[in-house]
Design a protein around this motif. Structure first.
Motif, short mmCIF file in Angstrom:
data_model
loop_
_atom_site.label_atom_id
_atom_site.label_comp_id
_atom_site.label_asym_id
_atom_site.label_seq_id
_atom_site.Cartn_x
_atom_site.Cartn_y
_atom_site.Cartn_z
N PHE A 18 0.80 -1.22 0.00
CA PHE A 18 0.00 0.00 0.00
C PHE A 18 0.84 1.28 0.00
CE2 PHE A 18 -3.24 -3.01 1.44
CZ PHE A 18 -4.26 -2.66 0.60
N ASN A 19 1.88 1.35 0.81
CA ASN A 19 2.67 2.58 0.85
C ASN A 19 3.30 2.93 -0.49
OD1 ASN A 19 2.03 3.25 3.45
ND2 ASN A 19 3.92 2.49 4.35
N PRO A 20 3.85 1.97 -1.25
CA PRO A 20 4.37 2.34 -2.58
C PRO A 20 3.29 2.86 -3.52
CG PRO A 20 5.32 0.26 -1.89
CD PRO A 20 4.26 0.59 -0.89
N ILE A 21 2.10 2.31 -3.43
CA ILE A 21 0.99 2.79 -4.27
C ILE A 21 0.63 4.22 -3.88
CG2 ILE A 21 -1.45 2.48 -4.84
CD1 ILE A 21 -0.95 -0.57 -4.51
N ILE A 22 0.56 4.47 -2.57
CA ILE A 22 0.25 5.82 -2.10
C ILE A 22 1.37 6.78 -2.50
CG2 ILE A 22 -0.05 7.22 -0.02
CD1 ILE A 22 -1.51 4.77 1.18
N GLY B 197 3.47 11.44 -5.13
CA GLY B 197 4.78 11.90 -5.58
C GLY B 197 5.89 11.58 -4.60
N GLY B 198 5.69 10.61 -3.74
CA GLY B 198 6.72 10.19 -2.80
C GLY B 198 6.93 11.15 -1.64
N ILE B 199 5.91 11.90 -1.27
CA ILE B 199 6.03 12.84 -0.16
C ILE B 199 6.31 12.08 1.12
CG2 ILE B 199 4.81 14.53 1.24
CD1 ILE B 199 3.20 15.29 -1.22
N ASP B 200 7.34 12.52 1.84
CA ASP B 200 7.68 11.92 3.13
C ASP B 200 7.65 13.02 4.17
OD1 ASP B 200 8.51 10.30 5.17
OD2 ASP B 200 10.61 10.24 4.55
N PHE C 103 9.92 19.23 18.10
CA PHE C 103 8.60 18.71 17.80
C PHE C 103 8.75 17.98 16.48
CE2 PHE C 103 6.27 22.21 20.23
CZ PHE C 103 5.86 21.35 21.23
N ALA C 104 8.64 16.66 16.50
CA ALA C 104 8.77 15.86 15.28
C ALA C 104 7.39 15.73 14.65
CB ALA C 104 9.39 14.52 15.59
N ILE C 105 6.92 16.81 14.09
CA ILE C 105 5.57 16.88 13.54
C ILE C 105 5.39 15.87 12.41
CG2 ILE C 105 3.92 18.39 12.36
CD1 ILE C 105 5.51 20.74 13.73
N GLY C 106 6.37 15.76 11.55
CA GLY C 106 6.28 14.86 10.41
C GLY C 106 6.23 13.40 10.82
N SER C 107 7.03 13.03 11.81
CA SER C 107 7.01 11.64 12.29
C SER C 107 5.65 11.29 12.86
CB SER C 107 8.09 11.43 13.35
OG SER C 107 9.36 11.59 12.80
N PHE C 108 5.07 12.24 13.61
CA PHE C 108 3.74 12.02 14.16
C PHE C 108 2.71 11.90 13.05
CE2 PHE C 108 -0.32 13.78 15.62
CZ PHE C 108 -0.63 12.84 16.59
N LEU C 109 2.80 12.78 12.06
CA LEU C 109 1.86 12.74 10.95
C LEU C 109 1.96 11.42 10.18
CD1 LEU C 109 -0.29 14.34 9.43
CD2 LEU C 109 1.52 15.35 8.06
N MET C 110 3.18 10.95 9.95
CA MET C 110 3.37 9.67 9.27
C MET C 110 2.80 8.51 10.10
SD MET C 110 4.48 10.15 6.28
CE MET C 110 4.84 8.48 5.81
N ALA C 111 2.97 8.59 11.43
CA ALA C 111 2.41 7.55 12.30
C ALA C 111 0.88 7.53 12.21
CB ALA C 111 2.86 7.76 13.74
N VAL C 112 0.27 8.71 12.16
CA VAL C 112 -1.20 8.78 12.05
C VAL C 112 -1.65 8.23 10.69
CG1 VAL C 112 -3.15 10.38 11.89
CG2 VAL C 112 -1.44 10.68 13.68
N ILE C 113 -0.95 8.62 9.63
CA ILE C 113 -1.31 8.12 8.29
C ILE C 113 -1.16 6.60 8.24
CG2 ILE C 113 -0.59 8.10 5.87
CD1 ILE C 113 0.08 11.11 6.25
N ASN C 114 -0.05 6.07 8.76
CA ASN C 114 0.15 4.62 8.78
C ASN C 114 -0.91 3.92 9.61
OD1 ASN C 114 2.30 4.49 7.03
ND2 ASN C 114 3.83 4.67 8.62
N PHE C 115 -1.31 4.55 10.73
CA PHE C 115 -2.37 3.96 11.55
C PHE C 115 -3.65 3.80 10.74
CE2 PHE C 115 -6.23 4.75 13.99
CZ PHE C 115 -6.24 3.64 14.80
N PHE C 116 -4.04 4.84 10.01
CA PHE C 116 -5.27 4.76 9.24
C PHE C 116 -5.16 3.74 8.10
CE2 PHE C 116 -6.30 8.97 11.12
CZ PHE C 116 -7.49 8.59 11.71
N ILE C 117 -3.99 3.66 7.50
CA ILE C 117 -3.81 2.65 6.45
C ILE C 117 -3.91 1.26 7.04
CG2 ILE C 117 -2.15 1.67 4.82
CD1 ILE C 117 -1.08 4.55 4.43
#
Length: 140
Positions: free
Chosen positions: A39-43, A48-51, A78-92
């Motif tokens: 799923f992550n490669p498809i997303i 556009g590979g946003i990390d 504040f690791a805002i991006g790491s938290f955001l990625m964790a939330v996105i991965n949680f929903f996936i």
């Protein structure tokens, strides 16, 4: 005390829990692989590979090249991006688990559904019908 321990271990719910934990660990590996490798490669293809994991804010006001550099320097961040990625991965992961459970439930209900029985075909009058005819004939 040893006997009490043996009794505790021999209880069915302890063994069920142990099996559940082992299967849960294996299931976690499957879900992680499904999300990370499928799923992550498809997303990433669509986004556009946003990390987002590089998004951070250093609370000491320092200018760091990356989150790793800020953490290595010991700066509070504040690791805002790491938290955001964790939330996105949680929903996936939650969506993938939902789809797996839905599929398993559909398969389970199809397996439990009894085969449709063909309706009985009457070949003639029933025993009750014959008895009623005899009674009526005797009345006459």
């Amino acid at each position: 005390m040893i006997q009490e321990f043996k009794d505790f271990i021999a209880k069915g719910n302890v063994m069920d829990m142990a099996v559940g934990i082992i299967i849960g660990a294996a299931f976690t590996a499957i879900v992680k692989s499904l999300v990370g490798d499928i799923f992550n490669p498809i997303i990433a293809l669509f986004t556009g590979g946003i990390d987002f994991s590089g998004w951070f804010y250093a609370l000491d006001g320092g200018d760091y090249a990356s989150l790793a550099a800020a953490q290595e320097a010991g700066a509070p961040v504040f690791a805002i991006g790491s938290f955001l990625m964790a939330v996105i991965n949680f929903f996936i992961i939650a969506f993938v688990v939902f789809m797996l459970v839905k599929t398993v439930n559909r398969i389970k209900s199809a397996a439990e559904k009894p085969d449709e029985v063909a309706p009985e075909v009457k070949t003639g009058p029933s025993e009750l019908d014959i008895l009623i005819e005899i009674r009526d004939a005797l009345k006459k």
